[in-house]
Structures are given as structure tokens and as C-alpha cells.
Design an enzyme around this catalytic site. Structure first.
Site, PDB file in Angstrom:
ATOM      1  N   HIS A  25      71.209 -20.121  93.980  1.00  0.00           N
ATOM      2  CA  HIS A  25      72.459 -20.662  94.632  1.00  0.00           C
ATOM      3  C   HIS A  25      73.177 -19.288  95.209  1.00  0.00           C
ATOM      4  CE1 HIS A  25      73.212 -24.491  92.325  1.00  0.00           C
ATOM      5  NE2 HIS A  25      72.120 -23.963  91.768  1.00  0.00           N
ATOM      6  N   ASP A 121      80.195 -23.535  96.026  1.00  0.00           N
ATOM      7  CA  ASP A 121      79.022 -24.303  95.611  1.00  0.00           C
ATOM      8  C   ASP A 121      79.498 -25.547  94.680  1.00  0.00           C
ATOM      9  OD1 ASP A 121      77.339 -24.764  93.205  1.00  0.00           O
ATOM     10  OD2 ASP A 121      76.162 -23.170  94.306  1.00  0.00           O
ATOM     11  N   ALA A 354      57.078 -11.883  91.834  1.00  0.00           N
ATOM     12  CA  ALA A 354      56.292 -11.659  93.016  1.00  0.00           C
ATOM     13  C   ALA A 354      57.305 -11.838  94.180  1.00  0.00           C
ATOM     14  CB  ALA A 354      54.994 -12.394  92.971  1.00  0.00           C
ATOM     15  N   GLN A 356      58.179 -13.570  96.725  1.00  0.00           N
ATOM     16  CA  GLN A 356      57.507 -15.316  96.941  1.00  0.00           C
ATOM     17  C   GLN A 356      57.584 -15.430  98.613  1.00  0.00           C
ATOM     18  OE1 GLN A 356      58.000 -18.537  94.356  1.00  0.00           O
ATOM     19  NE2 GLN A 356      59.144 -19.571  95.912  1.00  0.00           N
ATOM     20  N   TRP A 374      64.788 -26.074  94.895  1.00  0.00           N
ATOM     21  CA  TRP A 374      65.095 -26.310  96.474  1.00  0.00           C
ATOM     22  C   TRP A 374      64.527 -25.208  97.296  1.00  0.00           C
ATOM     23  CZ3 TRP A 374      64.804 -30.456  99.284  1.00  0.00           C
ATOM     24  CH2 TRP A 374      64.993 -30.607 100.497  1.00  0.00           C
ATOM     25  N   ASN A 375      65.061 -24.017  96.887  1.00  0.00           N
ATOM     26  CA  ASN A 375      64.673 -23.032  97.768  1.00  0.00           C
ATOM     27  C   ASN A 375      62.982 -22.637  97.933  1.00  0.00           C
ATOM     28  OD1 ASN A 375      67.404 -22.002  97.944  1.00  0.00           O
ATOM     29  ND2 ASN A 375      67.113 -20.506  96.657  1.00  0.00           N
ATOM     30  N   SER A 376      62.315 -22.995  96.788  1.00  0.00           N
ATOM     31  CA  SER A 376      60.984 -22.680  96.669  1.00  0.00           C
ATOM     32  C   SER A 376      60.258 -23.640  97.767  1.00  0.00           C
ATOM     33  CB  SER A 376      60.255 -22.944  95.470  1.00  0.00           C
ATOM     34  OG  SER A 376      60.719 -21.718  94.480  1.00  0.00           O
ATOM     35  N   ALA A 394      66.563 -28.992  85.466  1.00  0.00           N
ATOM     36  CA  ALA A 394      67.549 -29.409  86.544  1.00  0.00           C
ATOM     37  C   ALA A 394      67.219 -30.487  87.454  1.00  0.00           C
ATOM     38  CB  ALA A 394      67.823 -28.008  87.463  1.00  0.00           C
ATOM     39  N   GLU A 395      67.398 -30.486  88.668  1.00  0.00           N
ATOM     40  CA  GLU A 395      67.006 -31.633  89.477  1.00  0.00           C
ATOM     41  C   GLU A 395      65.421 -31.901  90.196  1.00  0.00           C
ATOM     42  OE1 GLU A 395      67.581 -28.666  92.850  1.00  0.00           O
ATOM     43  OE2 GLU A 395      67.976 -28.649  90.759  1.00  0.00           O
ATOM     44  N   GLN A 396      64.872 -30.989  89.212  1.00  0.00           N
ATOM     45  CA  GLN A 396      63.362 -30.758  89.782  1.00  0.00           C
ATOM     46  C   GLN A 396      62.513 -31.975  89.891  1.00  0.00           C
ATOM     47  OE1 GLN A 396      62.318 -27.466  87.640  1.00  0.00           O
ATOM     48  NE2 GLN A 396      63.839 -26.080  88.713  1.00  0.00           N
TER      49      GLN A 396
END
Length: 479
Positions: A25, A121, A354, A356, A374-376, A394-396
Site C-alpha cells: 500500500h 487508502d 529478491a 522482483q 495486486w502489485n505483483s 487478503a483479496e488474493q
């Protein structure tokens, strides 16, 4: 009086950003600030920081790095709040309480800052009445996608139509603009409507119509269906829907290779054939059990594919440490005996972290086993790397449905329905599918890679959306 005095003294609009303390976030919010300043350098950006007393990733190191490298973004550190972590059922509950208790400090900060707009946020919903006291227009920033915004905008409809919790429904949810979502795939903190997390998220949903606008870290062509449904009012029938601004993909991509040039995993990737490596990582907070780590290792070894795997220690059984940073992983203890030695010619295991964006951007990477944060997701899309969707928290799980069924940029990793455990056979099957097949997924993610770049280029949809927002801020200043 404060606003009138401030308008006289201001030479340019000051935009105050208020992120949740979670690493994903915080990074997305700071990237929003950088995006604003890149296209509109006359604006001023201040970020409010609530220092966490729990594990949120390396957030303070990140803030120090940004302070040193992007001096045009200033950070206003709110006082530390002490919390009894043992009394909270989830990380989301901790974050909501931290931000609620920080409200008096937010009020003091806004009283001292000449804010023309307040971007918060969705975890920071409780600060909206404070901004209203100072007549500061407030915008919600969604660090998740438009698919999640569609759900939250529609949540009051679902809530008022039933007394059941999502965990008890056992049916498909039909949210405008989205494929059918199994109720069991709903966001983990919201499965039970009696939980405080559910009530806090419902409060956010109820406040959406009262905001000045909704800013989403996405781009128009990535999620056209939920964006259309939101804008047409289908997610909030009969109510007000604020304007939606898609300003993504917002990613920390600056100097990724140069900054991490000496990182061993990047040197190793440079020696691998093109698109031959599957990258395995579950985000900054995603932890697998010891048994699941061993099962993943067995499946990955059986697949015969090259891999780069970021391994973190399993969740602790010590309740007093469950929200704190886990220790460095002991590979010999966690992975099957001899695994590292047997796979050294085609695999690399790294501890905890790492770079990413640099990894996904390396030509050797041809697939990404991801937790569906979401970032990934955005990082993979921008790199044109197809995904195997393995959600954890979470929302995954919700994101996975959209990735697989709607966007078609991922294959689904299937877990056991009772325990959520993924077998070695499933790991092997999905890794092979990802690296050898999944042609439609590969085509779609490459198409989205091009569209993401176009959205952020001069004249692109995300740059145009930012321009519209800035015009609102400057016109309000002049009125």
C-alpha cells in the site's frame, strides 16, 4: 477561516497522501506521488506515515530511501501508537485500529498543512470526517484493481439483501462487471459479517459515494468491464458514484537493474536461456507452512523446470510473534534433504527477498507463481510474464478468479478445498503448463504489456486521467 487563510498563502496546490502502513500500500501511494510530480512538478506532495509496531515489510527502510532520492516528496511522521497485538484476530484488524487511533494526529497534521486534496487508502476511511472539518476534498486510492472497487461499491447491496456471512453462503456472487465469484473466494477478512474487519470495510463502502473521487492503480484496457459497470452506476444502483480515475500501472521501476546489479539472483538469471525460468514468490507478507514449502519443493523438482524461488520462514506458532517479522529461513531444515544440491544446475533458492521488478523484467523469466497480490499482478503484466495464481490471504482468492476467468493472464493453481493445501502433483502440473503451454495466457499478457506502456506514455489514458484530477484541484483552488 483556515481554508481562506490557506488559499491566500498557497502558491501551488499541496496534495496530502495517507497510505496504509502495509508495504504494498505504501509503495503504491508513493508511486502515485511520484507520478503526480513527474507530470505536474509545480504541485507539492506530503505523505502521512503511521509508524507500525508490527511486520509490514521493510517500510521504514523504503521511506528513508525515498526521502534521500526523491526530496520533492516530504514525509510527515505521525506519533507511534502502541498496540496489544495479542488482542487482534488479523493483520487487517490491527491496521484498522492503528489508523483509527491515529486520527487525532491526522487532525493536527491537516491543520498545519495547506492541503488542496487529501488522498487516502481505503484502510484510512475513518479520517474522512477530519478532512470534511477542513473542507478538504478527499479521494480514495485503491491499491487493488477496479475489480475490487466494483465489489466494494456493490457490497452494501449484498449486505442489505441477506443476513448470511460469505463463509456460509456456498453460492456464486454476481457482481456487476465481473465473472461469478464463489462466496468462498471472498476476501479473507470479510468472510464473517460479525468480524470487526467486515464492519470496517463496509464502512468504507458506505463512504464511497461521499468521496470526491476514486483513484485506482490500474489502466483502462486492463479492466474495462468493472470500470464500465462502476461508471454506469450498476454497482451502486440509485446512489451517487464519484468519478473514477485510472492512473496505473504505478510501479517502482526506477533503476531496478542498476540498483541491484550485484544481486546474485540477477547474475544467475543472466546465464539462463530465454523464458526458461519460473519465478516463485508469494509477496512481502505471504508465508507458507513448513509442510507446504516441502510439497512445493517436491513438485518443482519433478517439473524439471528451471526456477528462482524466494523462500521465507513459515508462520510462527508463537502467538506473541505472529505479526512480527519472521526469522531468516533455514533452508536445510525447511526444504527436502538434498534439494538444493540436486537442483543447483537449474534452480536457485534465495532467502526472503529478491528485486522482483528486475527479476520479472529479465529475459530468462518465462512464468511467475504468484500469491495474486495486486502489485505483483501489475509487475507481471508490465513485464509480459504469464502467471500461475496461488492466493494466500487478503483479496488474493478474489483476484485469482478475475485473473483466470476475465483477464485470462493466469492459470489457476488448485488447492485442497478443506485445508487449502497444494499437492506436489498440482505444483508439477501447473508449472509445466505455465512453461510449456498456456498459449492464450501468454498472448493476453503480452497484449496487456503493450497496453500498460501505452497508458503511461504521453497522451495515454492514465496520464489523461491524472490531468483531469489536477484540473479539479487547481480549479478548486482558484474558486
Amino acid at each position: 477561516m483556515r481554508r481562506k487563510h490557506q488559499e491566500i498563502e498557497m502558491t501551488s496546490p499541496t496534495i496530502v497522501l495517507y497510505p496504509s502502513p502495509g508495504m504494498g500500500h505504501l509503495v503504491a501511494m508513493v508511486e502515485l506521488g511520484k507520478f503526480i510530480l513527474h507530470h505536474h512538478p509545480s504541485l507539492s506532495i506530503t505523505v502521512l506515515i503511521s509508524p507500525p509496531s508490527f511486520n509490514t515489510g521493510s517500510t521504514m527502510d523504503y521511506v528513508r530511501h525515498i526521502s534521500a532520492t526523491v526530496p520533492s516528496i516530504s514525509f510527515h511522521h505521525l506519533p507511534t501508537i502502541s498496540l496489544d497485538l495479542l488482542s487482534f484476530p488479523s493483520m487487517e484488524a490491527v491496521i484498522f485500529e492503528l489508523l483509527h487511533l491515529s486520527n487525532p494526529h491526522v487532525r493536527s497534521a491537516l491543520a498545519s498543512l495547506p492541503a488542496s486534496a487529501f488522498i487516502v487508502d481505503f484502510f484510512c476511511t475513518s479520517s474522512l470526517p477530519i478532512a470534511a472539518e477542513f473542507h478538504i476534498p478527499t479521494y480514495f486510492f485503491l491499491t487493488s484493481g477496479a475489480c475490487v472497487l466494483a465489489f466494494f461499491t456493490y457490497l452494501p447491496v449484498i449486505h442489505n439483501s441477506t443476513t448470511e456471512s460469505f463463509k456460509d453462503m456456498n453460492r456464486l456472487l454476481h457482481i456487476p462487471g465481473l465473472p461469478p465469484i464463489p462466496s468462498s473466494d471472498m476476501m479473507r477478512p470479510m468472510l464473517d459479517r460479525t468480524w470487526s474487519e467486515y464492519q470496517n470495510f463496509l464502512n468504507f463502502s458506505n463512504e464511497i459515494p461521499n468521496s470526491a473521487g476514486l483513484i485506482v492503480n490500474t489502466f483502462e484496457s486492463l479492466e474495462p468491464k468493472p470500470l464500465q459497470a462502476i461508471r454506469e452506476g450498476k454497482c451502486n444502483p440509485g446512489g451517487n458514484t464519484p468519478p473514477v480515475f485510472c492512473v496505473g500501472p504505478l510501479l517502482n521501476t526506477e533503476n531496478q537493474r542498476g540498483e541491484y546489479n550485484e544481486v546474485e539472483c540477477l547474475k544467475w538469471l543472466d546465464k539462463q536461456p530465454s523464458k526458461s525460468v519460473v519465478y516463485i514468490c508469494f509477496g512481502s507478507l505471504g508465508l507458507l507452512s513448513a509442510a507446504q514449502l516441502r510439497e512445493l519443493a517436491v513438485g518443482q523438482e519433478r517439473s524439471g523446470k528451471r526456477f528462482l524461488w524466494v523462500v521465507r520462514s513459515p508462520p510462527t506458532e508463537d502467538k506473541s510473534r505472529r505479526f512480527l517479522k519472521p526469522p531468516e529461513p533455514d533452508m536445510e531444515e525447511l526444504l527436502p534433504e538434498g534439494f538444493v544440491v540436486r537442483t543447483w544446475e537449474r534452480g536457485m533458492v534465495v532467502k526472503s527477498w529478491a528485486p522482483q521488478v528486475a527479476v520479472l523484467g529479465n529475459a530468462a523469466v518465462g512464468g511467475f507463481v504468484t500469491h495474486c497480490g495486486w502489485n505483483s499482478i501489475l509487475e507481471a503484466v508490465c513485464a509480459g510474464v504469464p502467471m500461475a495464481a496461488w492466493p494466500i490471504y487478503a483479496e488474493q482468492h478474489y483476484n485469482r478468479v478475475v485473473l483466470v476467468e476475465d483477464m485470462k493472464v493466469a492459470v489457476r493453481v488448485v488447492e485442497d478445498e478443506e485445508e487449502g493445501f497444494v499437492s506436489a502433483e498440482e505444483v508439477e502440473r501447473r508449472v509445466v503448463e505455465l512453461m510449456e503451454g498456456a498459449e492464450e495466457v501468454r498472448r493476453e499478457v503480452e497484449k496487456k504489456r503493450v497496453e500498460a506502456r501505452e497508458a503511461m506514455a504521453k497522451g495515454g489514458s492514465s496520464v489523461a486521467a491524472l490531468r483531469k484530477m489536477v484540473d479539479l484541484w487547481t480549479s478548486a483552488l482558484c474558486s
